[in-house]
Scaffold this active site. Sequence first.
Site, short mmCIF file in Angstrom:
data_model
loop_
_atom_site.label_atom_id
_atom_site.label_comp_id
_atom_site.label_asym_id
_atom_site.label_seq_id
_atom_site.Cartn_x
_atom_site.Cartn_y
_atom_site.Cartn_z
N HIS A 190 1.15 -1.39 -0.05
CA HIS A 190 0.34 0.41 -0.18
C HIS A 190 1.10 1.14 0.06
O HIS A 190 1.08 1.82 -0.69
CB HIS A 190 -0.60 -0.37 1.56
N ASP A 462 4.15 -9.41 -11.26
CA ASP A 462 3.44 -10.99 -11.71
C ASP A 462 4.58 -11.49 -12.66
O ASP A 462 4.78 -12.21 -11.64
CB ASP A 462 2.22 -11.09 -12.06
N CYS A 509 2.07 -2.96 -18.14
CA CYS A 509 1.35 -2.22 -17.39
C CYS A 509 2.46 -2.17 -15.42
O CYS A 509 1.81 -1.98 -15.02
CB CYS A 509 0.12 -2.09 -16.93
#
Length: 589
Positions: A190, A462, A509
């Site tokens: 975060h 990822d 992205c």
Amino acid sequence: MRKGISVSPGVAVGTAYCIHEIFVDPDTKRLEDNEVTAELASYETARDKAAAELRALHHKVAAQVGAPEAAIFAAHESILRDAAFTNKVRTWVVNDRLTAKAALHRLLDEYTILFTKTNDEYIKERVNDVRDVVIRLSTHLSDVAKPEATSVLSGPVIVVADELLPSQVVTLGGLEVRGIVTQAGSQTSHAAIIARSRGIPAISGMRGILSHVKTGDTIVVDARGGHVLVNPDAEQRSAYLKLEREFFLLKDQLAANRDQPARTQDGIDLELVANINGAIDARAAVAMGASGVGLFRTEYLYLTHPDVPDEEEQYIAYKEVIDASPNRTITIRTLDIGGDKTVPYLGHTHQEANPFMGWRSIRLSFEHPEFFATQLRAVLRAAAHAEHVGSRVRLMFPMITALEEIRKVKSMVNKAAQQLRQEQKAFGSDVKLGMMLEVPAAAISIKDMLPEVDFVSIGSNDLVQYLMAADRDNPKVSHLCQPLAPPVLKVLSHVIKACQKSGKSLTLCGEMAGQPRAFVLLFAMGLRSFSMSPAFIPSMKDLAAHLTLESARQVLRKAMTLRTTAGVNRYMAEQLARIAPNLRMLDVD
Ligand code: PEP
Ligand code: MG
């Protein structure tokens, strides 16, 4: 001087504000008999102040961000007012002579132990909410020796925390935060995401920092090499203040290019689009000169919502983003939850041994077809609104691993559109459908996948963790989870070539799109569309203006011969210093 992982570039100097002091420095004092009443009264006052603060936050966030994001504060207020919660604190103050702060600490310990015993993810997650409330209450209980949060926060502040909690992330906007340092976390925490979206230098993975820093200390965040300096001497301080000024100046200079096209020195047009979590980021993206939204991570809508957001709430949230991005293409990604991000109400009922390789993302959406249909309907309806105002919506699916998944998702989109037609509701007539390429299996069989989709977006965060078998959130393996690792470069080159050959639109992205070293290599490989945190757009636009295809290709050719990640990094640092010396402040090791 301590070293962590740099997650947002730049240099900052400020006063430390330690958010989790309570966990580092538990109060061991025992109350005298005659102090008990006063302690209970302080607790009541703190509770009233915290409640008032939560209500004000609820109000402010609802008005400035949206009702779903504000809901978390109502939930926290109800914890604060919970009778069992308050009774425990009171009992321990009266019977065990604990200070209210120590009682809160014990309460949190008790909840944490209790909640870890359950297999129910929803309940487990609630411990974060309790923790949030405990922190809030204890800041109001702080003694005078410690500077009050508000007075500390009136100047430039470096937030030091274990990890920023979701509610703190939402409210950081009101503070003059110059830097962020967290003990836990990594590129995708975060704290990292919020820091990048605000252009605030940040360092994560600084284990133990809270034991060495206290609120009021002077801190230097040097995110170029991931260094933190506590209480620097006068000479160091002035040297870093100079660098900080340089950083501000550079940001200002770069921000001035917002209306210029993203174009290389030899005239090749690039597309620089933004990664966003909601309407606030979408506005920041426009302000920074983004030509569209390459990745709208819809999960934040769910993560900050106490229950399932219904179709109307989602529609409104998507529409807000569309309205904040006039005349642009907005790529909305369906829910990407699971792995590190869990949403309690979606049935994460047991701890998975390998959550990143488990029940996450599109796999989870498939198991909740009705819930998934709600999101598809909301997006399709928002797409109609976009067409109406001169923008376009594209729909993107995360974690596509197999061809069957694309086919299945397409049939679900068709079904949702059919339903909307029957209900005579407006929906987008030409919504392009794309896959995120973030699983090695999909990268290998990209040629088979391409005929089935309108566009591809490489999710390199990822993709890198899966290729290198190194958890993207684990600082212990961050030396392996590197976008410039030679095998990663080979796979990226393969995917980019395949997409080019097919003529299908391709974006990247992941975080590397906004990292100067990677940007040069990706451009040389043939990538023309880069999606990144809005704060990076001005600097990548500036970098693009320093590049020619031929010079970038030369650099790529050499980089592809290097066999170690360290070798590639060293070489790219040198090349970058040569190509765009003005950006050295933003180059991160
Ligand atoms: C990625 O994996 O690169 C990506 C952009 O998605 P996320 O970071 O949300 O997983
Ligand atoms: Mg991803």
